[in-house]
Design a protein around this motif. Structure first.
Motif, PDB file in Angstrom:
ATOM      1  N   PHE A 137       0.934  -0.987   0.148  1.00  0.00           N
ATOM      2  CA  PHE A 137      -0.568  -0.459  -0.342  1.00  0.00           C
ATOM      3  C   PHE A 137       0.471   0.972   0.134  1.00  0.00           C
ATOM      4  N   GLY A 138       0.769   2.159  -1.295  1.00  0.00           N
ATOM      5  CA  GLY A 138       1.394   3.591  -0.847  1.00  0.00           C
ATOM      6  C   GLY A 138       2.556   3.436  -1.688  1.00  0.00           C
ATOM      7  N   SER A 139       2.692   2.232  -2.582  1.00  0.00           N
ATOM      8  CA  SER A 139       4.366   2.122  -2.992  1.00  0.00           C
ATOM      9  C   SER A 139       4.348   2.256  -4.665  1.00  0.00           C
ATOM     10  N   ASN A 140       5.282   2.436  -4.838  1.00  0.00           N
ATOM     11  CA  ASN A 140       5.134   2.154  -6.708  1.00  0.00           C
ATOM     12  C   ASN A 140       6.281   1.559  -6.550  1.00  0.00           C
ATOM     13  N   SER A 169      11.834   5.321  -7.949  1.00  0.00           N
ATOM     14  CA  SER A 169      12.745   6.005  -8.702  1.00  0.00           C
ATOM     15  C   SER A 169      11.671   6.234  -9.893  1.00  0.00           C
ATOM     16  N   ASP A 170      10.454   5.686 -10.281  1.00  0.00           N
ATOM     17  CA  ASP A 170      10.426   5.802 -11.157  1.00  0.00           C
ATOM     18  C   ASP A 170       8.715   6.632 -11.309  1.00  0.00           C
ATOM     19  N   ASP A 171       8.289   7.559 -12.251  1.00  0.00           N
ATOM     20  CA  ASP A 171       6.991   7.645 -12.107  1.00  0.00           C
ATOM     21  C   ASP A 171       5.302   7.297 -12.427  1.00  0.00           C
ATOM     22  N   TRP A 195       0.503   8.381  -8.585  1.00  0.00           N
ATOM     23  CA  TRP A 195       2.328   9.428 -10.019  1.00  0.00           C
ATOM     24  C   TRP A 195       1.245   9.959 -11.186  1.00  0.00           C
ATOM     25  N   SER A 196       2.267   9.404 -11.660  1.00  0.00           N
ATOM     26  CA  SER A 196       1.907  10.422 -12.685  1.00  0.00           C
ATOM     27  C   SER A 196       0.727   9.842 -14.135  1.00  0.00           C
ATOM     28  N   GLY A 197       0.356   8.442 -13.685  1.00  0.00           N
ATOM     29  CA  GLY A 197      -1.125   7.886 -14.222  1.00  0.00           C
ATOM     30  C   GLY A 197      -0.904   6.627 -14.801  1.00  0.00           C
ATOM     31  N   GLY A 223      -0.881  14.034 -10.887  1.00  0.00           N
ATOM     32  CA  GLY A 223      -0.977  13.593  -9.369  1.00  0.00           C
ATOM     33  C   GLY A 223      -1.660  12.999  -8.772  1.00  0.00           C
ATOM     34  N   ASP A 224      -2.866  13.245  -8.509  1.00  0.00           N
ATOM     35  CA  ASP A 224      -4.455  12.949  -7.881  1.00  0.00           C
ATOM     36  C   ASP A 224      -4.600  11.645  -8.182  1.00  0.00           C
TER      37      ASP A 224
END
Length: 338
Positions: A137-140, A169-171, A195-197, A223-224
């Motif tokens: 949860f909350g991690s990419n 390090s990714d978006d 993140w960036s979608g 970012g939403d």
């Protein structure tokens, strides 16, 4: 909630905390009526309730596939990836899990948690294909894996390995996969959360893995909260269904289902007003109403009686349940629930 004599025909994506808690439940709500003259922007109070479903309907992030021999197989978030079956799209039964002995190859992404998220099921060339997510949860720091099976039954699935992964390090975030075949027969995997979608990669049908290193962006909200892409092809257009806002907060969840469309599977996708989905656009298809809280992580599939919108929602006590509605299309080619 409106009442209506119609019930679904007998022919008839957060995920993180519910896997071990899913158990048998039931829901009996009758859908409402809508027609092709539905207003372009229906108020939440006008949305119909889910159609009648019974049996084991506690579910999170449902994905449906029609079985070649008849009936339906459903995959969902759970320890080892949960499975359910139905012969009629109304009564559902527990069918075990994809990996009853666990999936140790996912441990680097889950920290040892057996809960695997947001699977997507499809069937092609005599095999079921299951893309599923491993994260926390909350991690990419996340990954999408592939499993295949000729029967779809619990314990028969082969681990085909890693497909896409993301790093801190990714978006972007490599969860919530959805496989779609385009009109030219090419395979694509859409995915993403926050993140960036939302992103997309091309898939090699021979391996089920990435065809090349190109990463396409298909939707974002600066970012939403946006996640759970679902692509559906109809009438020469690709429809991108997504979930806006938050899930996994029980009855306080604010998930809602949005859509845009494009003539190309890689976009650009725009909503009814012409706003690009890469710029936060999206036309609402379904949001919370009455005792239906946070509907989202949708799946869309064509059936013999209608196109179908499947999703999870939370009832008043916070239980995650399966929702099914017919999906209609207005005169301008935009979808609505009924």
């Amino acid at each position: 909630m409106k009442e209506n004599p119609l019930t679904p025909s007998p022919f008839l994506s957060r995920r993180r905390m519910l896997g071990a808690a899913l158990a048998t439940g039931a829901l009996a709500a009758v859908p409402g009526i809508a027609d092709a003259a539905l207003p372009r922007h229906a108020a939440a109070a006008d949305y119909p309730g889910p159609g009648l479903v019974t049996g084991d309907v506690r579910v999170h992030d449902p994905s449906f596939v029609k079985r070649p021999g008849g009936g339906y197989l459903v995959a969902h978030t759970a320890h080892g990836v949960g499975l359910k079956t139905s012969t009629d799209r109304t009564a559902f039964s527990n069918a075990g899990v994809v990996f009853p002995s666990g999936a140790p190859w996912t441990t680097p992404y889950t920290g040892g948690d057996r809960n695997l998220w947001a699977p997507h099921l499809s069937y092609a060339d005599g095999r079921y294909h299951l893309y599923y997510s491993a994260s926390t949860f909350g991690s990419n720091r996340s990954a999408i894996f592939l499993a295949t099976s000729t029967s779809g039954n619990s314990g028969t699935w082969n681990n085909e390995g890693l497909v896409v992964e993301s790093f801190t390090s990714d978006d972007f975030n490599a969860i919530d996969p959805h496989l779609q075949v385009d009109a030219q027969g090419r395979w694509w995997l859409a995915f993403g959360s926050f993140w960036s979608g939302l992103k997309m990669v091309r898939i090699d049908p021979a391996t089920g893995k990435r065809h090349d290193g190109t990463l396409y962006s298909i939707a974002g909200r600066g970012g939403d909260a946006i996640e759970a892409p679902t692509i559906f092809y109809r009438g020469g257009r690709y429809y991108l269904f997504v979930s806006f806002d938050t899930c996994c907060q029980g009855a306080a969840s604010t998930y809602r289902i949005m859509v845009g469309r494009s003539s190309s599977i890689t976009g650009p996708y725009v909503d009814r007003n012409g706003t690009a989905m890469l710029a936060g656009g999206g036309t609402e298809v379904l949001s919370g109403h009455g005792s239906i809280h946070g509907p989202g992580h949708q799946d869309v599939f064509a059936d013999t009686d209608s196109d179908i919108l499947a999703y999870h929602y939370y009832d008043d006590n916070g239980t995650a349940l399966l929702g099914l509605n017919w999906l209609g299309w207005d005169s301008s080619g935009w979808p609505y629930v009924h």
